[in-house]
Motif scaffolding. Structure first.
Motif, PDB file in Angstrom:
ATOM      1  N   LEU A 189      62.501  10.130  -8.757  1.00 42.62           N
ATOM      2  CA  LEU A 189      61.763   8.861  -8.790  1.00 42.62           C
ATOM      3  C   LEU A 189      62.361   7.856  -9.761  1.00 42.62           C
ATOM      4  O   LEU A 189      62.229   6.646  -9.569  1.00 42.62           O
ATOM      5  N   SER A 190      63.006   8.340 -10.836  1.00 41.53           N
ATOM      6  CA  SER A 190      63.544   7.435 -11.852  1.00 41.53           C
ATOM      7  C   SER A 190      64.842   6.794 -11.371  1.00 41.53           C
ATOM      8  O   SER A 190      65.704   7.466 -10.798  1.00 41.53           O
ATOM      9  N   LYS A 191      64.971   5.504 -11.640  1.00 41.31           N
ATOM     10  CA  LYS A 191      66.162   4.764 -11.229  1.00 41.31           C
ATOM     11  C   LYS A 191      66.968   4.379 -12.471  1.00 41.31           C
ATOM     12  O   LYS A 191      66.497   3.627 -13.323  1.00 41.31           O
ATOM     13  N   ASN A 192      68.166   4.919 -12.551  1.00 41.80           N
ATOM     14  CA  ASN A 192      69.093   4.616 -13.647  1.00 41.80           C
ATOM     15  C   ASN A 192      68.430   4.720 -15.021  1.00 41.80           C
ATOM     16  O   ASN A 192      68.406   3.753 -15.794  1.00 41.80           O
ATOM     17  N   PRO A 193      67.850   5.893 -15.355  1.00 41.33           N
ATOM     18  CA  PRO A 193      67.187   6.022 -16.650  1.00 41.33           C
ATOM     19  C   PRO A 193      68.198   6.042 -17.796  1.00 41.33           C
ATOM     20  O   PRO A 193      69.337   6.476 -17.636  1.00 41.33           O
ATOM     21  N   THR A 194      67.773   5.531 -18.947  1.00 44.91           N
ATOM     22  CA  THR A 194      68.602   5.556 -20.151  1.00 44.91           C
ATOM     23  C   THR A 194      67.757   6.068 -21.313  1.00 44.91           C
ATOM     24  O   THR A 194      66.739   5.470 -21.649  1.00 44.91           O
ATOM     25  N   PRO A 195      68.136   7.189 -21.934  1.00 44.97           N
ATOM     26  CA  PRO A 195      69.250   8.081 -21.562  1.00 44.97           C
ATOM     27  C   PRO A 195      68.966   8.820 -20.265  1.00 44.97           C
ATOM     28  O   PRO A 195      67.826   8.866 -19.814  1.00 44.97           O
ATOM     29  N   GLY A 196      70.004   9.393 -19.681  1.00 41.21           N
ATOM     30  CA  GLY A 196      69.843  10.109 -18.428  1.00 41.21           C
ATOM     31  C   GLY A 196      69.100  11.422 -18.618  1.00 41.21           C
ATOM     32  O   GLY A 196      68.948  11.925 -19.733  1.00 41.21           O
ATOM     33  N   PHE A 197      68.634  11.977 -17.520  1.00 41.94           N
ATOM     34  CA  PHE A 197      67.967  13.283 -17.561  1.00 41.94           C
ATOM     35  C   PHE A 197      68.977  14.342 -17.984  1.00 41.94           C
ATOM     36  O   PHE A 197      70.120  14.354 -17.521  1.00 41.94           O
ATOM     37  N   GLY A 198      68.535  15.227 -18.861  1.00 42.06           N
ATOM     38  CA  GLY A 198      69.419  16.225 -19.427  1.00 42.06           C
ATOM     39  C   GLY A 198      70.120  15.748 -20.680  1.00 42.06           C
ATOM     40  O   GLY A 198      70.879  16.493 -21.304  1.00 42.06           O
ATOM     41  N   GLN A 199      69.855  14.478 -21.083  1.00 39.91           N
ATOM     42  CA  GLN A 199      70.491  13.912 -22.270  1.00 39.91           C
ATOM     43  C   GLN A 199      69.464  13.465 -23.312  1.00 39.91           C
ATOM     44  O   GLN A 199      69.794  12.734 -24.246  1.00 39.91           O
ATOM     45  N   GLY A 200      68.202  13.896 -23.132  1.00 41.71           N
ATOM     46  CA  GLY A 200      67.176  13.531 -24.099  1.00 41.71           C
ATOM     47  C   GLY A 200      66.199  12.500 -23.589  1.00 41.71           C
ATOM     48  O   GLY A 200      65.666  11.702 -24.363  1.00 41.71           O
TER      49      GLY A 200
END
Length: 502
Positions: free
Chosen positions: A285-296
């Motif tokens: 569902l998330s679009k271009n999250p910052t930070p990415g999933f698996g990165q905090g």
């Protein structure tokens, strides 16, 4: 319902039952903190004590131990990447990177808040919908369970970035292969044991999880260079979340709790599948999250934590209303109920309203107690990360190996664990993700059992995919999950990037 709530409140709010709730939650939380000791071990330790209590107090104590262990199990996953409880594997994906970035306090706080709200929403749904949802549990047959397992495996794309789908799929296949080791319960035939009695019961989840996450992380920690202060600094930020962070995780917690509760209602599904599905859903569902999933990403932490606690509450629906244990933990709780001379079933909340409603309402009280127990401990727990790696890594290795050995008392498991850890370190150097491996291993046995039953019932025909509305709906979801990487690669932005690069 109002009469039942009043009965439950009058029972739970007595001084001795409040003490039993607090004792159960504290015991479960402390045991959950230790890698290798999950809710089954915690409840098994408390059963002799519960037999000396009346049924309502005994079940309140055991239920508190159950969700206390799940609540506390996230701490070791976040701080040292050691998810000793299966339901907290997904918590480590973003919780541990947050801790490594110096935000251990915030990660533990988000986990505590998500666990509280997930458990609370689960209690509300349990009170309102338990009799109705019991029919949902019965409507799911082996065909639907098979498709749900396939859907979980199809969502493996959520654990891999662009261009990494083949590696993730390979790890799923490895996990499925490992799940076939041991004795086939249907035929009694041993498979892939290489004539070793040590493998006749298969590979345990705890061994694989501790080897691929905690032990591998400790070995990588010893290999890495750099100062301990830079790598393991502890954040001094307040445990209070900012308004932006609250707005970010509030919808995540709501939908993940609902998803987790519904998955928990289904016998055999449980908190592990619920947490993986919630994590996968949020990543899709998330679009271009910052930070990415698996990165905090805090969404990736809040989703599995709220889902696994809601699923624990949801697992009480088939237990209390149908007498069907959905997991090993609820099977022990079922045995405790029967030992008290109480037969769970559709009439439990009518014949034994004191037991039914006191257990339900004690969950809400227990969630409050757990929240207030966890928050003051967070600054203390976060200081684990300032321990120099030369000391912390051997400690992780010690607790990992001790946890596995105390379960099986078999030295062979320690050698096998070391082999898996070395393999995991090698694979991680080549960017192979470990999460799909565990997902395939967890779902492999369930998929095989349900697929076998489905093919027997349908006489080896695949028409069951279209025969029932639930099967058809799950089949459509699986197709969408498999097509998602292709649709993403064909998105206009990706096409423009490719053309510009050329």
């Amino acid at each position: 319902m109002m009469e039942g709530l009043l009965i439950g409140l009058s029972t739970v709010l007595t001084l001795h039952n409040l003490l039993f709730v607090a004792a159960g939650c504290l015991t479960g939380m402390l045991i959950g903190l230790l890698p290798g000791l999950g809710p089954i071990s915690a409840i098994a330790l408390m059963i002799p004590i519960s037999y000396n209590l009346d049924p309502a107090s005994g079940m309140i104590l055991l239920a508190g131990v159950y969700y206390g262990a799940i609540f506390g199990g996230s701490t070791s996953a976040i701080l040292i990447n050691a998810p000793g409880v299966a339901g907290t594997v997904a918590t480590a994906f973003d919780g541990y990177p947050l801790a490594q970035q110096g935000q251990a306090g915030k990660a533990l706080a988000v986990a505590a808040y998500a666990s509280f709200f997930g458990g609370t929403l689960g209690v509300v749904l349990l009170m309102m919908l338990a009799p109705t949802l019991s029919s949902l549990s019965l409507s799911f047959q082996s065909a639907e369970y098979t498709l749900m397992m396939v859907l979980g495996l199809s969502l493996v794309i959520s654990f891999s970035g662009p261009g990494q789908y083949l590696k993730a799929t390979t790890m799923v296949a490895v996990g499925l292969s490992l799940s076939t080791i041991g004795t086939d319960l249907a035929s009694g035939v041993t498979r892939f044991t290489f004539e070793r009695m040590d493998l006749i019961d298969g590979v345990s989840f705890l061994l694989l999880a501790m080897a691929t996450f905690a032990m591998a992380e400790a070995l990588l920690m010893l290999q890495s260079e750099g100062s301990d202060h830079d790598r393991l600094s502890v954040s001094k930020q307040s445990l209070a979340l900012t308004r932006t962070e609250v707005k970010t995780i509030a919808p995540v917690i709501s939908r993940s709790s609902l998803l987790g509760f519904l998955v928990g209602v289904l016998p055999g599904a449980g908190a592990t599948i619920a947490s993986f599905l919630a994590y996968s859903s949020e990543k899709v569902l998330s679009k271009n999250p910052t930070p990415g999933f698996g990165q905090g990403n805090i969404k990736g932490l809040a989703a599995p934590e709220s889902a696994n606690n809601a699923a624990c509450t949801g697992s009480f629906v088939p237990l209390l209303t149908l007498g069907i244990p959905g997991s090993g933990t609820t099977a022990i709780l079922l045995g405790a109920l029967i030992a008290y001379g109480i037969q769970p079933g559709p009439r439990l909340y009518l014949d034994e309203p004191t037991v039914f409603w006191s257990v339900v309402l004690s969950m809400y009280v227990g969630n409050l107690i757990l929240l207030f127990l966890n928050l003051p401990m967070i600054p203390v727990l976060a200081k684990l990360l300032v321990i120099p790696r030369a000391i912390l890594a051997p400690l992780i290795l010690f607790f990992s190996m001790t946890g596995v050995y105390l379960v099986s008392f078999n030295v062979f498991d320690l050698y096998l664990m070391l082999a898996f850890a070395l393999a995991a370190v090698t694979l991680r150097h080549y960017d192979f993700p470990m999460a799909p491996l565990l997902l395939g291993f967890i779902l492999g046995g369930l998929l095989e059992d349900n697929l076998r039953r489905t093919l027997i019932i349908s006489q080896n025909e695949l028409g069951f995919l279209l025969e029932r509305p639930a099967s058809l709906f799950l089949t459509i979801l699986i197709i969408c999950a498999l097509l998602l990487p292709i649709l993403r690669s064909l998105a206009p932005t990706n096409i423009l990037k490719t053309l510009n690069h050329e």
